[in-house]
Design a protein around this motif. Structure first.
Motif, PDB file in Angstrom:
ATOM      1  N   ALA A   1       0.963  -1.114  -0.116  1.00  0.00           N
ATOM      2  CA  ALA A   1      -0.071   0.069  -0.110  1.00  0.00           C
ATOM      3  C   ALA A   1       0.795   1.234   0.098  1.00  0.00           C
ATOM      4  O   ALA A   1       2.165   1.317   0.370  1.00  0.00           O
ATOM      5  CB  ALA A   1      -0.859   0.152   1.171  1.00  0.00           C
TER       6      ALA A   1
ATOM      7  N   THR B   1      -8.490   3.425   4.446  1.00  0.00           N
ATOM      8  CA  THR B   1      -8.658   2.971   3.053  1.00  0.00           C
ATOM      9  C   THR B   1      -9.840   3.870   2.062  1.00  0.00           C
ATOM     10  O   THR B   1      -9.644   3.619   1.038  1.00  0.00           O
ATOM     11  CB  THR B   1      -9.108   1.529   3.300  1.00  0.00           C
TER      12      THR B   1
ATOM     13  N   TYR C   1      -4.895   7.382   0.028  1.00  0.00           N
ATOM     14  CA  TYR C   1      -4.455   5.999  -0.008  1.00  0.00           C
ATOM     15  C   TYR C   1      -4.502   5.508  -1.155  1.00  0.00           C
ATOM     16  O   TYR C   1      -5.551   5.622  -1.958  1.00  0.00           O
ATOM     17  CB  TYR C   1      -5.204   5.238   0.932  1.00  0.00           C
TER      18      TYR C   1
ATOM     19  N   SER D   1      -3.051   1.920  -3.840  1.00  0.00           N
ATOM     20  CA  SER D   1      -2.303   0.351  -3.948  1.00  0.00           C
ATOM     21  C   SER D   1      -1.151   0.750  -4.747  1.00  0.00           C
ATOM     22  O   SER D   1      -1.164   1.938  -5.516  1.00  0.00           O
ATOM     23  CB  SER D   1      -3.249  -0.552  -4.633  1.00  0.00           C
TER      24      SER D   1
END
Length: 407
Positions: A202, A217, A222, A224
């Motif tokens: 992450a 999240t 935030y 990936s």
């Protein structure tokens, strides 16, 4: 041609070439990241990793301490990519009502007798917990390097008797200059395999530059590792990151991505239009002047089932007072879902396509766990998130009694 003009043209060409090289180089930005502890101050989740225990250690050349129990149990955390990627642990325990100790080969030298006291750091009602700084081995530039990595361990008292649970307590943090503006940045090895360059990593970037990394999240900070992300109108991507996470390169992307929508309270709810399970089109814009609960759920989610009586009661009480629930269901079997809705007398509209977590609304609202809900006021503003039980009922009543537009 005039010699002065030729010389000037030559200088201009050189300047243009240097400028082009500079711009090209500035399409990539690098940073060095250092290990930090307390990853849960950055993110609001962790992925537990179960370490199975057995009577025989996986590393055969271990030096052992004097155990108190007649039969200690051994396990190993596989982490990093060095020649020795196993970190051995040993549970020295006599239960029920006896003692429990956890030995961890923190310095990864196959010696469990030189790593400090084995006592757990803390004891709670249901578990023991322990923090450890573990040397993780990596291959880098033809050499093996040891990186101290904070890891959290816990053990349940009354379940999973053959297991220790671990999760990442460490993360990498630094500062990176993107287009000459500095941003704090962090990367997190979510599945605790020690690899910061895979799909389980992450990324958190302090987009609003308030000095705080908001890695929840549902936060616009935030991402990936494979996401394209828009910062100040420029789309970037992670080009590469070293396996141990110490070095990162972020590049300007060759395609664009919109800025990430903020899903914080007091912000507008993302608009959507979808087809319900019954075949009707439903749009959030059509529900203006109503209080709306967007409820992400699945029939297999037991915590959601606990809230079902509250949902049914509020819907029956307030549906004639401009209250609506929009269910977003993550079941795969739509025939089973229809039966469930009929059996439970769930009457509010349901958006369900049988694709589970791959629903567009799951992506739009960045849902990573169930149940999840958003309570939206008459103006389309997210007022509350993740309400349950009496708190949910109270906030529905509160919003329904706020003044309507124009009053």
């Amino acid at each position: 041609m005039n010699k002065k003009l030729i010389a000037a043209a030559g200088v201009a060409t050189v300047i243009l070439a240097i400028t082009f090289i500079f711009i090209f180089r500035r399409s990539e930005f690098t940073a060095s990241l250092v290990m930090q502890s307390d990853a849960m101050t950055v993110v609001n989740y962790y992925q537990p990793r179960r370490i199975q225990l057995s009577a025989t250690p996986m590393e055969s050349q271990l030096k052992l301490p004097e155990f108190r129990s007649p039969q200690p149990l051994f396990g190993a955390l596989k982490i990093g990519n060095g020649a020795d990627s196993l970190v051995t642990i040993a549970l020295d325990e006599l239960q029920p009502g006896g003692f429990s100790y956890l030995y961890i080969d923190k310095n990864n030298n196959q010696d469990l007798s030189d790593d400090g006291e084995p006592a757990w750091d803390a004891e709670q009602n249901e578990l023991w917990t322990k923090e450890a700084l573990v040397d993780v081995h990596y291959q880098k530039d033809g050499e093996i390097v040891a990186v101290p990595y904070p890891v959290s361990f816990y053990r349940y008292k009354n379940r999973l008797p053959d297991s220790i649970i671990a999760y990442r307590n460490g993360y990498r943090e630094g500062n990176i200059a993107l287009k000459d503006t500095a941003y704090k940045i962090a990367v997190l090895d979510d599945n605790l395999d020690g690899w910061f360059d895979d799909d389980n990593t992450a990324l958190a970037i302090d987009v609003d530059r308030d000095g705080i990394l908001n890695g929840r999240t549902d936060s616009p900070e935030y991402f990936s590792l494979n996401d394209y992300f828009n910062i100040s109108g420029v789309t970037y991507r992670v080009k590469r990151i070293s396996r141990e996470g110490g070095d990162i390169v972020i590049a300007v992307a060759d395609s664009s991505a919109p800025p990430k929508i903020t899903l914080e309270e007091e912000m507008p709810a993302p608009a959507f239009q979808a087809v319900t399970l019954g075949g009707q089109t439903i749009a959030l814009a059509d529900l203006s002047n109503k209080v709306v609960l967007i409820d992400f759920w699945a029939s297999w989610c037991k915590p959601w089932e606990t809230d079902l009586p509250v949902l049914v009661r509020n819907y029956g009480r307030y549906r004639q007072r401009d209250f609506e629930i929009v269910g977003v269901n993550l079941d795969f079997d739509l025939d089973h879902l229809r039966d469930f809705l009929n059996t439970q007398k769930i009457e509010w509209p349901q958006i369900a396509d049988g694709n589970g977590w791959h629903s567009p609304l799951v992506d739009l609202y960045r849902v990573t766990a169930l149940p999840k809900n958003f309570l939206i006021d008459r103006k389309g503003i997210i007022r509350y998130k993740d309400l349950h039980g009496a708190s949910l009922s109270a906030k529905i009543y509160e919003l329904l009694n706020e003044p309507i537009h124009g009053n």
